[in-house]
Design an enzyme around this catalytic site. Sequence first.
Site, PDB file in Angstrom:
ATOM      1  N   TYR A 149     -16.030  -6.071  24.727  1.00 40.95           N
ATOM      2  CA  TYR A 149     -15.690  -6.011  23.296  1.00 40.95           C
ATOM      3  C   TYR A 149     -15.525  -7.392  22.679  1.00 40.95           C
ATOM      4  O   TYR A 149     -15.341  -7.511  21.469  1.00 40.95           O
ATOM      5  CB  TYR A 149     -14.391  -5.216  23.091  1.00 40.95           C
ATOM      6  CG  TYR A 149     -14.607  -3.749  23.217  1.00 40.95           C
ATOM      7  CD1 TYR A 149     -14.883  -3.202  24.460  1.00 40.95           C
ATOM      8  CD2 TYR A 149     -14.551  -2.909  22.118  1.00 40.95           C
ATOM      9  CE1 TYR A 149     -15.103  -1.851  24.602  1.00 40.95           C
ATOM     10  CE2 TYR A 149     -14.777  -1.551  22.250  1.00 40.95           C
ATOM     11  CZ  TYR A 149     -15.047  -1.033  23.497  1.00 40.95           C
ATOM     12  OH  TYR A 149     -15.272   0.303  23.635  1.00 40.95           O
ATOM     13  N   LYS A 216     -13.225  -1.016  37.842  1.00 33.07           N
ATOM     14  CA  LYS A 216     -14.481  -0.802  38.563  1.00 33.07           C
ATOM     15  C   LYS A 216     -14.710  -2.044  39.430  1.00 33.07           C
ATOM     16  O   LYS A 216     -15.780  -2.657  39.422  1.00 33.07           O
ATOM     17  CB  LYS A 216     -15.586  -0.585  37.510  1.00 33.07           C
ATOM     18  CG  LYS A 216     -16.894  -0.102  38.032  1.00 33.07           C
ATOM     19  CD  LYS A 216     -16.884   1.329  38.494  1.00 33.07           C
ATOM     20  CE  LYS A 216     -18.194   1.646  39.193  1.00 33.07           C
ATOM     21  NZ  LYS A 216     -18.133   2.799  40.088  1.00 33.07           N
ATOM     22  N   ASP A 270     -14.579   5.621  37.993  1.00 30.84           N
ATOM     23  CA  ASP A 270     -15.319   6.890  38.070  1.00 30.84           C
ATOM     24  C   ASP A 270     -14.483   7.957  38.779  1.00 30.84           C
ATOM     25  O   ASP A 270     -14.416   9.115  38.349  1.00 30.84           O
ATOM     26  CB  ASP A 270     -16.699   6.718  38.730  1.00 30.84           C
ATOM     27  CG  ASP A 270     -16.659   5.819  39.952  1.00 30.84           C
ATOM     28  OD1 ASP A 270     -15.703   5.035  40.090  1.00 30.84           O
ATOM     29  OD2 ASP A 270     -17.577   5.895  40.780  1.00 30.84           O
ATOM     30  N   ASP A 294     -11.475   2.778  26.651  1.00 33.21           N
ATOM     31  CA  ASP A 294     -12.120   3.487  25.545  1.00 33.21           C
ATOM     32  C   ASP A 294     -12.653   4.834  26.034  1.00 33.21           C
ATOM     33  O   ASP A 294     -12.369   5.888  25.460  1.00 33.21           O
ATOM     34  CB  ASP A 294     -13.266   2.613  25.021  1.00 33.21           C
ATOM     35  CG  ASP A 294     -13.767   3.081  23.674  1.00 33.21           C
ATOM     36  OD1 ASP A 294     -13.129   3.966  23.069  1.00 33.21           O
ATOM     37  OD2 ASP A 294     -14.797   2.568  23.220  1.00 33.21           O
TER      38      ASP A 294
END
Length: 407
Positions: A149, A216, A270, A294
Amino acid sequence: MGEKITVEAGVLRVPENPIIPFIEGDGIGPDIWKATKMVLDEAVYRAYGQERRIAWLEVLAGQKGLEHAGSLLPDETLDAIRIHLVALKGPLGTPVGSGFRSLNVAIRQILDLYACVRPVRWYRGVPSPVKNPEQVNLVIFRENTEDVYAGIEWKKGSPEVLKLISFLRQELGVEVTEDSGLGIKPISERASKRLVRAAIRYAVENGRRSVTLVHKGNIMKFTEGAFCEWGYQLAREEFRNAVITEEELWRDHAGVLPEGAVVIKDRIADNMLQQLLTRTSDYDVLALPNLNGDYLSDAAAAQVGGLGMAPGANFGDTIAVFEATHGSAPKYAGQDKANPSSLILSGVMLLEHIGWKEAAALVVNSLEMTIEERRVTYDLARNMEGAQELKTSEFAEALVSNMAKVS
Ligand code: NAD
């Protein structure tokens, strides 16, 4: 007439009639703002009579800013929020080619509102796609200022991208094909730690059981992986007496959380998305980098009835801007149709933030009662048997009249 909220030694000083700036917002913004103001003002009146009253101050942004002040995000608006410390914001659309990637992101970055906080819980009677929505009781802390972002990216074929590709090849021995666009994902120690600090502090102060660092890091080791490492490091350095790690929980406590402690754990993003569905009640406070945050907050919101029910707030060290999680839903603009609950519940967070907890509770109780009566806006009505579909304004009126019954 009102007075400014001030801050002394990190503590808010809230007068009886605080000036609170609001941005009405684009699209459905005017409809849901009107409903929100009606409900919040009634709750304050019912809780405190004439003694307390919010002095709302309209500040412009989005289309209204452009029309009346010549800018989508006028400096006066940012200054008003800086001066008054607390604001409520409707959704802003970002016109293509406006020079802003997103007005909402710009406000967070300019005011350094680094923690996006989104409580996600179910209200009895709200239709949900899952079997046990009552198990969802999360508070999501999403980092707000960096990650992808940050907006550092270049288009395929641009001089910048070609320069960067050649730098990567010549200086670092990394091959990137020339038909690529490129983006940079900065994740810093300072921004990660201040976000995790806010999440752990919240968990400790509010008797929550766990803080999960969601990342992640198995793939992006030096950005998301580092976020996780810095999170554990901060927990050990600053909250040693209040927290234990998941490893310690099993090694030293046979999996039984000691009274009053907060367990710090981490999950790969995930896996977290599926655990949210399969082991919902294992999760409590979540701390995430920007993009994961998000995705995950919309997914979590869906479990409890969708974006129309999802409130949020953006916190800096002293400034807080409360806003609905959803956007301006232009399809429903001006139709008096959208669900105002997300902005109303953001207003509840605002009331709690300024310490007006009695008024906040009145809003929540009347919202619960109205939903249980199946008097709801279209988005909930279409999935609810025997519901009476109300317009935005009618829903607000129902909340106001139910407030008399719950107070
Ligand atoms: P959106 O959230 O505006 O709408 C997505 C869909 O969700 C809508 O079609 C509608 O079906 C539903 N929805 C959203 N809010 C609702 C409500 N209050 N009641 C009932 N249903 C509701 O997302 P979008 O269509 O991707 O974006 C529209 C504009 O909003 C874009 O310009 C985008 O940049 C902006 N946006 C702003 C914010 C923000 O202000 N924080 C957040 C997301 C998107």
